[in-house]
Design an enzyme around this catalytic site. Sequence first.
Site, PDB file in Angstrom:
ATOM      1  N   GLU A   1     -27.955 -64.666 103.241  1.00 35.53           N
ATOM      2  CA  GLU A   1     -29.256 -65.099 102.737  1.00 35.53           C
ATOM      3  C   GLU A   1     -30.340 -64.087 103.100  1.00 35.53           C
ATOM      4  O   GLU A   1     -31.253 -63.824 102.299  1.00 35.53           O
ATOM      5  CB  GLU A   1     -29.590 -66.475 103.303  1.00 35.53           C
ATOM      6  CG  GLU A   1     -28.712 -67.591 102.745  1.00 35.53           C
ATOM      7  CD  GLU A   1     -28.903 -68.921 103.455  1.00 35.53           C
ATOM      8  OE1 GLU A   1     -28.451 -69.936 102.906  1.00 35.53           O
ATOM      9  OE2 GLU A   1     -29.482 -68.934 104.557  1.00 35.53           O
TER      10      GLU A   1
ATOM     11  N   ASP B   1     -32.743 -68.020 101.288  1.00 32.01           N
ATOM     12  CA  ASP B   1     -32.228 -69.325 100.879  1.00 32.01           C
ATOM     13  C   ASP B   1     -32.956 -69.814  99.630  1.00 32.01           C
ATOM     14  O   ASP B   1     -32.337 -70.339  98.696  1.00 32.01           O
ATOM     15  CB  ASP B   1     -32.397 -70.318 102.034  1.00 32.01           C
ATOM     16  CG  ASP B   1     -31.999 -71.731 101.641  1.00 32.01           C
ATOM     17  OD1 ASP B   1     -30.829 -71.942 101.289  1.00 32.01           O
ATOM     18  OD2 ASP B   1     -32.864 -72.623 101.687  1.00 32.01           O
TER      19      ASP B   1
END
Length: 251
Positions: free
Chosen positions: A144, A72
């Site tokens: 992610e 992320d």
Amino acid sequence: MIQARPKRTRQRAAAKAVRRGLSDTAILEAEVACGHRFKDKALLVTALTHPSAVSAAESLQHANQRLEFLGDRVLNLLIAERLIERRKNETEGDLAPRLNRLVKKGACAEAFRHLGLGAFLLLSDSEVASGGRERESTLGDACEAVIAAIYLDGGLGAARKFVEKAWAPQFTGGPAEMKDPKTLLQEWAQGQGHPLPEYVVIGRSGPDHAPEYEVEVRIAQNGTAAASGPSKRDAERLAAARMLEQLKGTT
């Protein structure tokens, strides 16, 4: 006395054990989809391992949650970097909403679908049965995690290449602020005083690892529109877009 296996043999056995259900062929296919050949294959397998696929005791090391956390942050950096380079005349106030839209969970899930990586996700049977292989949060988290795995294995440049490939349709498909066709169709129906659009799966074909869904959208007094896609969500979006085109022709 039983002689211990040589160290190299033990290492090969450990490497095979950590693959957790992905064959050598599947790993190679996933690498091709990612556009990155891993030096450490275990990183890729961990990135594709949902917490439901391992025991609670193994989750910390062998599920993808820690990689998701790192990925992320890497994604935010890469998207921010790209926006700064490509949109030199925009202010921070202009760039911030673009960044938010391109790093949100739905955008990550869309990038994951674009590369066809969902077929390689390791999930428990119950998670698959509950629709986990199509769940936006699951796909977004895995995307992610893959970014983090590539970053750890090949550095920021390799992660940047992955993002450019995975997000290509979102980078070139028009303004990031464009609303989803399903949202636009729902707003149209509400504005006309109609019930909300109804989406019905009318067909499914293909093998389990590469299904094709046909979905029909229906709006009272305004007919139907159908479309196909690799997931129910994709087919619904395409059907909604087709219905919007039909409605344009009647106004």
